[in-house]
Design an enzyme around this catalytic site. Structure first.
Site, PDB file in Angstrom:
ATOM      1  N   GLU A 184       0.858  -1.206   0.000  1.00  0.00           N
ATOM      2  CA  GLU A 184       0.000   0.000   0.000  1.00  0.00           C
ATOM      3  C   GLU A 184       0.882   1.239   0.000  1.00  0.00           C
ATOM      4  O   GLU A 184       1.688   1.452   0.896  1.00  0.00           O
ATOM      5  CB  GLU A 184      -0.892  -0.026   1.252  1.00  0.00           C
ATOM      6  CG  GLU A 184      -1.791   1.191   1.347  1.00  0.00           C
ATOM      7  CD  GLU A 184      -2.748   1.114   2.530  1.00  0.00           C
ATOM      8  OE1 GLU A 184      -2.968   0.004   3.077  1.00  0.00           O
ATOM      9  OE2 GLU A 184      -3.268   2.175   2.914  1.00  0.00           O
ATOM     10  N   ASP A 258      -4.076  12.987   5.022  1.00  0.00           N
ATOM     11  CA  ASP A 258      -4.846  11.754   4.808  1.00  0.00           C
ATOM     12  C   ASP A 258      -6.160  11.831   5.595  1.00  0.00           C
ATOM     13  O   ASP A 258      -6.183  11.656   6.801  1.00  0.00           O
ATOM     14  CB  ASP A 258      -3.993  10.581   5.312  1.00  0.00           C
ATOM     15  CG  ASP A 258      -4.582   9.236   4.979  1.00  0.00           C
ATOM     16  OD1 ASP A 258      -5.409   9.149   4.051  1.00  0.00           O
ATOM     17  OD2 ASP A 258      -4.207   8.261   5.650  1.00  0.00           O
ATOM     18  N   ASP A 260      -9.125  10.030   5.124  1.00  0.00           N
ATOM     19  CA  ASP A 260      -9.837   8.768   5.390  1.00  0.00           C
ATOM     20  C   ASP A 260     -11.331   8.983   5.624  1.00  0.00           C
ATOM     21  O   ASP A 260     -11.907   8.487   6.602  1.00  0.00           O
ATOM     22  CB  ASP A 260      -9.216   8.048   6.604  1.00  0.00           C
ATOM     23  CG  ASP A 260      -7.809   7.547   6.333  1.00  0.00           C
ATOM     24  OD1 ASP A 260      -7.455   7.306   5.164  1.00  0.00           O
ATOM     25  OD2 ASP A 260      -7.057   7.386   7.313  1.00  0.00           O
TER      26      ASP A 260
HETATM   27  C1  GLT Z   1      -2.848   2.976   8.758  1.00  0.00           C
HETATM   28  C2  GLT Z   1      -2.956   3.594   7.394  1.00  0.00           C
HETATM   29  C3  GLT Z   1      -3.837   2.802   6.480  1.00  0.00           C
HETATM   30  C4  GLT Z   1      -3.292   1.435   6.209  1.00  0.00           C
HETATM   31  C5  GLT Z   1      -3.219   0.607   7.425  1.00  0.00           C
HETATM   32  C6  GLT Z   1      -2.651  -0.762   7.093  1.00  0.00           C
HETATM   33  S1  GLT Z   1      -2.314   1.371   8.651  1.00  0.00           S
HETATM   34  O1  GLT Z   1      -4.065   2.995   9.414  1.00  0.00           O
HETATM   35  O2  GLT Z   1      -3.441   4.907   7.520  1.00  0.00           O
HETATM   36  O3  GLT Z   1      -4.028   3.456   5.271  1.00  0.00           O
HETATM   37  O4  GLT Z   1      -4.125   0.803   5.281  1.00  0.00           O
HETATM   38  O5  GLT Z   1      -1.415  -0.968   7.637  1.00  0.00           O
HETATM   39 MN    MN Z   2      -5.136   2.144   3.927  1.00  0.00          MN
HETATM   40 MN    MN Z   3      -5.456   6.731   4.534  1.00  0.00          MN
END
Ligand code: GLT
Ligand code: MN
Ligand code: MN
Length: 390
Positions: A184, A258, A260
Site C-alpha cells: 500500500e 490523509d 480517510d
Molecule cells: C494505517 C494507514 C492505512 C493502512 C493501514 C494498514 S495502517 O491505518 O493509515 O491506510 O491501510 O497498515
Molecule cells: Mn489504507
Molecule cells: Mn489513509
C-alpha cells in the site's frame, strides 16, 4: 424497498479494519473524542450491520507487550466473537509505524537491529493473521521514508525494502501458508516523504522481487488523491497487471492530509466510476473500507459511518447497473466508438507491408479534428443518473 435493496450481505465482501471502526478520534492536535471499544465488541457491531469481515494490525488485537498467555486468551476470545458474528478475517497487517523503535523506518531503518526486529514482528503478525484465516497481508510502510535526504540513500532504502520482502516471501513459502502480500503506497504522512509513493511506483518495484507472483497492491483512494492522481486509473493499471489483490476504499479531498473520509462522501462521481469498474471487471477481492468517522461523532455516529460506507457502495453499484442498461447512454457510447472500417488493415501485428501501407495512407486530418465527440451529453447523462433524476 430501497432499504432492502441496499442491505449489505456477506457476498458483497465488505470489510473494516479494527482501527477504522475502532478509531477514537485522536488527531495531531486533539485528544480522543470517543471511548475505545474492544475488538470483540467491534466484531459484534460489524456483524450486526452486515459486514463480511474484519481486518487488523497485530497490535490492534494483541498489545505489543502482551505475554504468550495473554496472546492466546485474546486470540481465543476473538475467534469466539468471529464465530458468533459470522465474520471472517480476510486480511491482516503489521503495525510497523507506531512504536518509537520505528521512527526511522522499519524495513528501511538505518539501524540494522530495527530492520531485524521489523522482520521478527512481521513474521509473528503473519502467523497471527494466518491463524485467524487471513489470505492477504498488507504492507503499509508509513515510516519507510525520510525527513531529510541527507539521512538515507533512496536506492539503499529500496534495496532494504526488497531484501525484507524477499525474506518474508520465503518465510511464507517455508511455512506452507496460502498467503499473498499487498503493498500500500502513500506519498507522505507521517514521514515527510515515503519511499515508493504511489501504487504505480509499487507496481514497478514488485517486478524487482524474487517472487513477484506473491506480491500485489492495496491501493487506497485517499493516498492516491493526496498525490493528485485519478484513483480509477491507478486501480485500472493494477487490475491490468493482475496485481489488484486488495483495495482500501474511502474518500479524500485533493491536496490535503490523509482524511480517510467515509467512502463516496467527498467525490461521489469518482466513486461511481470506481465501483462501476470493479463490478464490470468482476473484482472479487474484499471491499475494505479504510476510513473512520468524523472526530465529531460518538459511537452511534461510528455505526452511521460504517453503514454509510456500505450503503453508498451498493447505491453506486446499482447506478452502475443502470448506466450499463441505459439505452441513451449505450447508444451514445456505441456512436462514440463507431468504426468505419477504413483502418482495419493497419491493426494487429506489425509487418513491414502494413507499416508501408500505413505510411502512404491519406488521412483527412482536418475532418478528424472536426468531429464532435458527444462527451458533454454523455457526462450530463451520468450526472443526471447520479443526481437521481434519471
Ligand atoms: C494505517 C494507514 C492505512 C493502512 C493501514 C494498514 S495502517 O491505518 O493509515 O491506510 O491501510 O497498515
Ligand atoms: Mn489504507
Ligand atoms: Mn489513509
Amino acid at each position: 424497498m430501497t432499504d432492502l435493496l441496499y442491505q449489505p450481505k456477506p457476498e458483497h465482501k465488505f470489510t473494516f479494519g479494527l482501527w477504522t471502526v475502532g478509531n477514537v478520534g485522536r488527531d495531531p492536535f486533539g485528544e480522543p473524542t470517543r471511548p475505545s471499544v474492544s475488538p470483540v465488541d467491534l466484531v459484534k457491531m460489524l456483524g450486526e450491520i452486515g459486514a463480511y469481515g474484519v481486518n487488523f494490525h497485530d497490535n490492534d488485537l494483541v498489545p505489543i507487550d502482551a505475554t504468550p498467555a495473554q496472546r492466546s486468551r485474546i486470540v481465543s476470545e476473538f475467534k469466539r466473537a468471529l464465530d458468533e458474528s459470522g465474520l471472517v478475517v480476510p486480511m491482516a497487517t503489521t503495525n510497523l509505524f507506531a512504536d518509537p523503535a520505528f521512527k526511522d523506518g522499519a524495513f528501511t531503518s538505518n539501524d540494522p537491529r530495527v530492520r531485524a526486529y521489523a522482520l521478527q514482528k512481521t513474521m509473528s503478525a503473519i502467523d497471527l493473521g494466518v491463524e485467524l484465516g487471513a489470505r492477504f497481508h498488507v504492507f503499509w510502510g508509513g515510516r519507510e521514508g525520510v525527513e531529510t535526504d541527507a539521512a538515507k540513500d533512496p536506492v539503499e532504502g529500496f534495496k532494504r525494502f526488497r531484501e525484507a520482502l524477499n525474506f518474508l516471501c520465503a518465510y511464507v513459502t517455508d511455512q506452507g501458508y496460502d498467503l499473498k502480500f499487498a503493498l500500500e503506497a502513500k506519498p507522505n504522512e507521517p514521514r515527510s516523504d515515503i519511499y515508493l509513493p504511489t501504487t504505480g511506483a509499487m507496481l514497478g518495484f514488485i517486478e524487482t522481487l524474487d517472487h513477484p507472483e506473491m506480491v500485489g497492491v492495496n491501493p487506497e483512494v485517499a493516498h492516491e488523491h493526496m498525490a493528485g492522481l485519478n484513483f480509477l486509473h491507478v486501480v485500472a493499471q493494477a487490475w491490468d497487471a493482475g496485481k489488484l489483490f486488495h483495495i482500501d476504499l474511502n474518500d479524500q479531498n485533493y491536496a490535503r492530509y490523509d482524511q480517510d473520509l467515509r467512502f463516496g462522501s467527498q467525490n461521489p462521481k469518482a466513486a461511481f466510476f470506481l465501483i462501476k469498474f470493479l463490478e464490470d471487471v468482476g473484482y472479487d477481492g474484499p471491499r475494505h473500507f479504510d476510513a473512520h468517522a468524523y472526530r465529531t461523532e460518538d459511537l452511534k455516529g461510528v455505526r452511521d459511518f460504517a453503514v454509510g460506507c456500505m450503503r453508498t457502495y451498493l447505491i453506486l453499484e446499482e447506478k452502475a447497473r443502470r448506466f450499463n442498461e441505459d439505452a441513451e447512454i449505450q447508444a451514445l457510447l456505441a456512436e462514440i466508438n463507431t468504426d468505419d472500417g477504413s483502418t482495419a488493415s493497419f491493426r494487429g501485428e506489425y509487418s513491414s507491408d502494413k507499416a508501408a501501407a500505413l505510411k502512404s495512407h491519406a488521412f483527412d486530418r482536418v475532418g478528424l479534428g472536426k468531429r464532435g465527440m458527444g462527451y458533454e451529453r454523455l457526462d450530463q447523462l451520468v450526472i443526471e443518473l447520479l443526481l437521481g433524476v434519471r
